[in-house]
Design a protein around this motif. Structure first.
Motif, PDB file in Angstrom:
ATOM      1  N   THR A   1       7.229  -5.909   6.932  1.00 27.44           N
ATOM      2  CA  THR A   1       6.634  -5.611   5.645  1.00 27.44           C
ATOM      3  C   THR A   1       7.250  -4.323   5.145  1.00 27.44           C
ATOM      4  O   THR A   1       8.037  -3.680   5.828  1.00 27.44           O
ATOM      5  CB  THR A   1       5.118  -5.444   5.784  1.00 27.44           C
ATOM      6  N   ALA A   2       6.878  -3.901   3.917  1.00 25.84           N
ATOM      7  CA  ALA A   2       7.393  -2.650   3.376  1.00 25.84           C
ATOM      8  C   ALA A   2       7.058  -1.504   4.312  1.00 25.84           C
ATOM      9  O   ALA A   2       5.984  -1.449   4.900  1.00 25.84           O
ATOM     10  CB  ALA A   2       6.789  -2.404   2.004  1.00 25.84           C
ATOM     11  N   LYS A   3       7.987  -0.583   4.477  1.00 23.31           N
ATOM     12  CA  LYS A   3       7.760   0.544   5.372  1.00 23.31           C
ATOM     13  C   LYS A   3       6.615   1.411   4.857  1.00 23.31           C
ATOM     14  O   LYS A   3       6.413   1.537   3.655  1.00 23.31           O
ATOM     15  CB  LYS A   3       9.031   1.376   5.483  1.00 23.31           C
ATOM     16  N   PRO A   4       5.875   2.023   5.776  1.00 23.16           N
ATOM     17  CA  PRO A   4       4.809   2.929   5.346  1.00 23.16           C
ATOM     18  C   PRO A   4       5.416   4.185   4.754  1.00 23.16           C
ATOM     19  O   PRO A   4       6.493   4.605   5.140  1.00 23.16           O
ATOM     20  CB  PRO A   4       4.071   3.231   6.652  1.00 23.16           C
ATOM     21  N   ASP A   5       4.727   4.781   3.813  1.00 24.52           N
ATOM     22  CA  ASP A   5       5.227   5.989   3.180  1.00 24.52           C
ATOM     23  C   ASP A   5       4.093   6.970   2.957  1.00 24.52           C
ATOM     24  O   ASP A   5       2.993   6.589   2.538  1.00 24.52           O
ATOM     25  CB  ASP A   5       5.889   5.666   1.836  1.00 24.52           C
ATOM     26  N   VAL A   6       4.373   8.241   3.221  1.00 23.85           N
ATOM     27  CA  VAL A   6       3.433   9.310   2.930  1.00 23.85           C
ATOM     28  C   VAL A   6       4.236  10.500   2.423  1.00 23.85           C
ATOM     29  O   VAL A   6       5.380  10.716   2.825  1.00 23.85           O
ATOM     30  CB  VAL A   6       2.615   9.698   4.190  1.00 23.85           C
ATOM     31  N   ILE A   7       3.634  11.255   1.496  1.00 23.41           N
ATOM     32  CA  ILE A   7       4.266  12.457   0.959  1.00 23.41           C
ATOM     33  C   ILE A   7       3.306  13.619   1.164  1.00 23.41           C
ATOM     34  O   ILE A   7       2.162  13.584   0.708  1.00 23.41           O
ATOM     35  CB  ILE A   7       4.597  12.317  -0.538  1.00 23.41           C
TER      36      ILE A   7
ATOM     37  N   GLU B   1      -0.268  12.443  -0.247  1.00 27.83           N
ATOM     38  CA  GLU B   1      -0.312  11.160  -0.953  1.00 27.83           C
ATOM     39  C   GLU B   1       0.194  10.062  -0.017  1.00 27.83           C
ATOM     40  O   GLU B   1       1.331  10.116   0.454  1.00 27.83           O
ATOM     41  CB  GLU B   1       0.552  11.189  -2.210  1.00 27.83           C
ATOM     42  N   VAL B   2      -0.678   9.093   0.274  1.00 29.28           N
ATOM     43  CA  VAL B   2      -0.283   7.932   1.071  1.00 29.28           C
ATOM     44  C   VAL B   2       0.104   6.814   0.105  1.00 29.28           C
ATOM     45  O   VAL B   2      -0.735   6.302  -0.635  1.00 29.28           O
ATOM     46  CB  VAL B   2      -1.417   7.472   2.005  1.00 29.28           C
TER      47      VAL B   2
ATOM     48  N   LEU C   1      -6.779  13.509  11.032  1.00 27.07           N
ATOM     49  CA  LEU C   1      -7.386  12.934   9.840  1.00 27.07           C
ATOM     50  C   LEU C   1      -6.636  11.659   9.482  1.00 27.07           C
ATOM     51  O   LEU C   1      -5.417  11.680   9.330  1.00 27.07           O
ATOM     52  CB  LEU C   1      -7.322  13.933   8.672  1.00 27.07           C
ATOM     53  N   THR C   2      -7.355  10.547   9.400  1.00 35.21           N
ATOM     54  CA  THR C   2      -6.743   9.264   9.068  1.00 35.21           C
ATOM     55  C   THR C   2      -6.946   8.951   7.590  1.00 35.21           C
ATOM     56  O   THR C   2      -8.062   9.063   7.068  1.00 35.21           O
ATOM     57  CB  THR C   2      -7.337   8.139   9.942  1.00 35.21           C
ATOM     58  N   LEU C   3      -5.870   8.537   6.923  1.00 36.49           N
ATOM     59  CA  LEU C   3      -5.874   8.354   5.469  1.00 36.49           C
ATOM     60  C   LEU C   3      -5.260   7.012   5.093  1.00 36.49           C
ATOM     61  O   LEU C   3      -4.183   6.657   5.568  1.00 36.49           O
ATOM     62  CB  LEU C   3      -5.070   9.475   4.800  1.00 36.49           C
ATOM     63  N   GLY C   4      -5.933   6.276   4.222  1.00 36.01           N
ATOM     64  CA  GLY C   4      -5.383   5.057   3.656  1.00 36.01           C
ATOM     65  C   GLY C   4      -4.652   5.356   2.361  1.00 36.01           C
ATOM     66  O   GLY C   4      -4.492   6.525   1.974  1.00 36.01           O
ATOM     67  N   VAL C   5      -4.200   4.325   1.673  1.00 34.71           N
ATOM     68  CA  VAL C   5      -3.461   4.508   0.413  1.00 34.71           C
ATOM     69  C   VAL C   5      -4.307   5.287  -0.592  1.00 34.71           C
ATOM     70  O   VAL C   5      -5.471   4.966  -0.839  1.00 34.71           O
ATOM     71  CB  VAL C   5      -3.048   3.145  -0.172  1.00 34.71           C
ATOM     72  N   GLY C   6      -3.720   6.349  -1.149  1.00 33.96           N
ATOM     73  CA  GLY C   6      -4.433   7.174  -2.117  1.00 33.96           C
ATOM     74  C   GLY C   6      -3.891   8.584  -2.146  1.00 33.96           C
ATOM     75  O   GLY C   6      -2.956   8.932  -1.410  1.00 33.96           O
ATOM     76  N   LYS C   7      -4.504   9.419  -2.997  1.00 29.81           N
ATOM     77  CA  LYS C   7      -4.094  10.816  -3.142  1.00 29.81           C
ATOM     78  C   LYS C   7      -5.238  11.719  -2.675  1.00 29.81           C
ATOM     79  O   LYS C   7      -6.395  11.523  -3.066  1.00 29.81           O
ATOM     80  CB  LYS C   7      -3.711  11.121  -4.594  1.00 29.81           C
ATOM     81  N   TYR C   8      -4.890  12.707  -1.846  1.00 32.90           N
ATOM     82  CA  TYR C   8      -5.888  13.573  -1.236  1.00 32.90           C
ATOM     83  C   TYR C   8      -5.530  15.026  -1.563  1.00 32.90           C
ATOM     84  O   TYR C   8      -4.534  15.550  -1.061  1.00 32.90           O
ATOM     85  CB  TYR C   8      -5.925  13.343   0.278  1.00 32.90           C
TER      86      TYR C   8
ATOM     87  N   ILE D   1      -8.393  17.877   1.782  1.00 28.31           N
ATOM     88  CA  ILE D   1      -7.663  18.173   3.022  1.00 28.31           C
ATOM     89  C   ILE D   1      -8.244  19.404   3.721  1.00 28.31           C
ATOM     90  O   ILE D   1      -8.466  19.403   4.948  1.00 28.31           O
ATOM     91  CB  ILE D   1      -6.161  18.383   2.738  1.00 28.31           C
ATOM     92  N   SER D   2      -8.499  20.450   2.975  1.00 30.99           N
ATOM     93  CA  SER D   2      -8.980  21.701   3.581  1.00 30.99           C
ATOM     94  C   SER D   2     -10.360  21.536   4.200  1.00 30.99           C
ATOM     95  O   SER D   2     -10.657  22.150   5.240  1.00 30.99           O
ATOM     96  CB  SER D   2      -8.991  22.830   2.543  1.00 30.99           C
ATOM     97  N   LYS D   3     -11.212  20.700   3.609  1.00 27.65           N
ATOM     98  CA  LYS D   3     -12.549  20.506   4.156  1.00 27.65           C
ATOM     99  C   LYS D   3     -12.538  19.678   5.441  1.00 27.65           C
ATOM    100  O   LYS D   3     -13.373  19.864   6.321  1.00 27.65           O
ATOM    101  CB  LYS D   3     -13.446  19.817   3.123  1.00 27.65           C
ATOM    102  N   ARG D   4     -11.568  18.749   5.548  1.00 29.00           N
ATOM    103  CA  ARG D   4     -11.615  17.790   6.655  1.00 29.00           C
ATOM    104  C   ARG D   4     -10.712  18.147   7.835  1.00 29.00           C
ATOM    105  O   ARG D   4     -10.987  17.759   8.954  1.00 29.00           O
ATOM    106  CB  ARG D   4     -11.299  16.389   6.126  1.00 29.00           C
ATOM    107  N   ILE D   5      -9.625  18.846   7.572  1.00 26.78           N
ATOM    108  CA  ILE D   5      -8.766  19.235   8.697  1.00 26.78           C
ATOM    109  C   ILE D   5      -8.314  20.689   8.587  1.00 26.78           C
ATOM    110  O   ILE D   5      -8.004  21.323   9.577  1.00 26.78           O
ATOM    111  CB  ILE D   5      -7.544  18.294   8.810  1.00 26.78           C
ATOM    112  N   GLY D   6      -8.323  21.220   7.349  1.00 25.20           N
ATOM    113  CA  GLY D   6      -7.912  22.603   7.131  1.00 25.20           C
ATOM    114  C   GLY D   6      -6.651  22.677   6.288  1.00 25.20           C
ATOM    115  O   GLY D   6      -5.842  21.747   6.250  1.00 25.20           O
ATOM    116  N   ASN D   7      -6.467  23.778   5.588  1.00 24.11           N
ATOM    117  CA  ASN D   7      -5.282  23.971   4.757  1.00 24.11           C
ATOM    118  C   ASN D   7      -4.157  24.582   5.582  1.00 24.11           C
ATOM    119  O   ASN D   7      -4.381  25.435   6.433  1.00 24.11           O
ATOM    120  CB  ASN D   7      -5.619  24.886   3.579  1.00 24.11           C
ATOM    121  N   ASP D   8      -2.939  24.119   5.328  1.00 19.58           N
ATOM    122  CA  ASP D   8      -1.746  24.646   6.007  1.00 19.58           C
ATOM    123  C   ASP D   8      -1.863  24.575   7.531  1.00 19.58           C
ATOM    124  O   ASP D   8      -1.572  25.548   8.249  1.00 19.58           O
ATOM    125  CB  ASP D   8      -1.489  26.095   5.578  1.00 19.58           C
TER     126      ASP D   8
END
Length: 341
Positions: free
Chosen positions: A5-11, A44-45, A63-70, A75-82
């Motif tokens: 299938t199409a390769k997974p992509d995250v930015i 962005e997934v 932190l596990t993320l499905g398709v979408g923009k976070y 991000i900072s609330k769930r795993i932390g910034n930087d």
């Protein structure tokens, strides 16, 4: 020959969808050589399901993320910034032949039918590189189901538990329980789909302040290996005041679901169906009136003669029940529904 299938992509973005970016299409255990360690503020997934980690080599908070923009706030609330240092996608590889040979199909997300991909009813071995997956006998996630975690599964295992050349759809298993670091379902999360005897390696020991049970009935424990004070929870949301009052805040170290496994044949052989919640009909699962032995790994269950919990029933506690016991107390090949007692 390989199909996929199409390769997974995250930015990953340095700022709130701005600044330096790190685009990925494969598992990346270390961001340091890419000059992007501890820099991500938003994610962005584009495709697939990705897990990002606090440390290199997929360690620390995750932190596990499905398709979408976070964005930054999420991000900072769930795993932390930087703090993100590695990332990888969920992936399952289907092989046409035994011993991981023949045509290959890489999947990164739910696939309700293998027919359009030319891979229906030809799978003989499977490798799960990351994630928790279920493969199904029929399209649209119907029929007999086999749950698979990270590992390699050759033809003998698949044939024994499901049958050879019968897989028609594949699905990522969604978490049945989510533990949250803070009250009001905020902070770092720990999603689980199976019994987990020790939260320490997951970086989540003694951290839970609120809990959401999305499916089935779960018991959480104060100590590792299911020891110490415990609390059993059905489907619902349980905030800080409830958790702290019943078991204590920041004390949970292990958790497991109620679980029953149905076997097609005597002596716990043949196709199997693992259940962790009430099931009013075994017909859509392709398991109606074929059960000859049962194992209850946790919880108390009732099995019924007819669908919708009708007809004669049999109460089963933790233990193994072979054909003689079931036939004497209920009958062989008669079970049509299953319910937590």
């Amino acid at each position: 020959m390989t199909s996929s299938t199409a390769k997974p992509d995250v930015i990953l973005y340095e700022h709130d969808f701005k600044g330096q970016t790190l685009p990925l299409s494969k598992a990346t255990p270390n961001f340091v050589p890419l000059n992007f360690n501890d820099k991500a503020s938003s994610v962005e997934v584009v495709s697939g399901v990705w897990t990002v980690y606090q440390h290199v080599n997929y360690e620390g908070r995750r932190l596990t993320l499905g398709v979408g923009k976070y964005d930054y706030e999420f991000i900072s609330k769930r795993i932390g910034n930087d703090v993100i240092s590695s990332a990888r996608p969920a992936e399952i590889i289907l092989y046409q032949h035994a011993q991981f040979q023949g045509k290959i199909l890489n999947l990164y997300d739910d696939t309700q039918s293998l027919v359009p991909l030319g891979f229906n009813d030809i799978v003989s071995s499977i490798e799960v590189t990351f994630g928790e997956w279920s493969v199904y006998e029929h399209v649209n996630y119907q029929g007999v189901r086999l749950d698979l975690n990270v590992g390699k599964y050759d033809i003998d295992y698949i044939t024994k538990n499901m049958g050879n050349d019968v897989i028609s759809s594949v699905k990522l298993r969604v978490p049945d329980i989510i533990l949250y670091e803070h009250a009001e379902y905020k902070g770092q999360t720990l999603p689980l789909t199976e019994a987990t005897p020790n939260f320490v390696p997951l970086g989540f020991n003694d951290k839970a302040s609120s809990i959401e049970v999305t499916s089935g009935k779960w018991t959480v424990y104060q100590d590792v290996d299911y020891k110490g004070n415990s609390l059993t929870l059905g489907e619902g949301k349980y905030d800080f005041s409830f958790i702290s009052g019943k078991i204590g805040n920041d004390v949970i170290s292990s958790a497991r679901p109620a679980e029953i496994t149905l076997f097609e044949h005597a002596k716990f052989d043949g196709k199997r169906m693992k259940l962790s919640k009430d099931t009013p009909s075994l017909v859509p699962l392709g398991f109606n009136d074929i059960v000859s032995s049962i194992e209850v790994t946790f919880g108390e269950w009732k099995v019924y003669e007819h669908v919708n919990y009708q007809g004669k029933s049999l109460l089963l506690k933790v233990g193994r029940y072979d054909i003689d016991y079931i036939k004497k107390n209920l009958g062989n090949d008669v079970i049509s529904s299953v319910k937590l007692a």
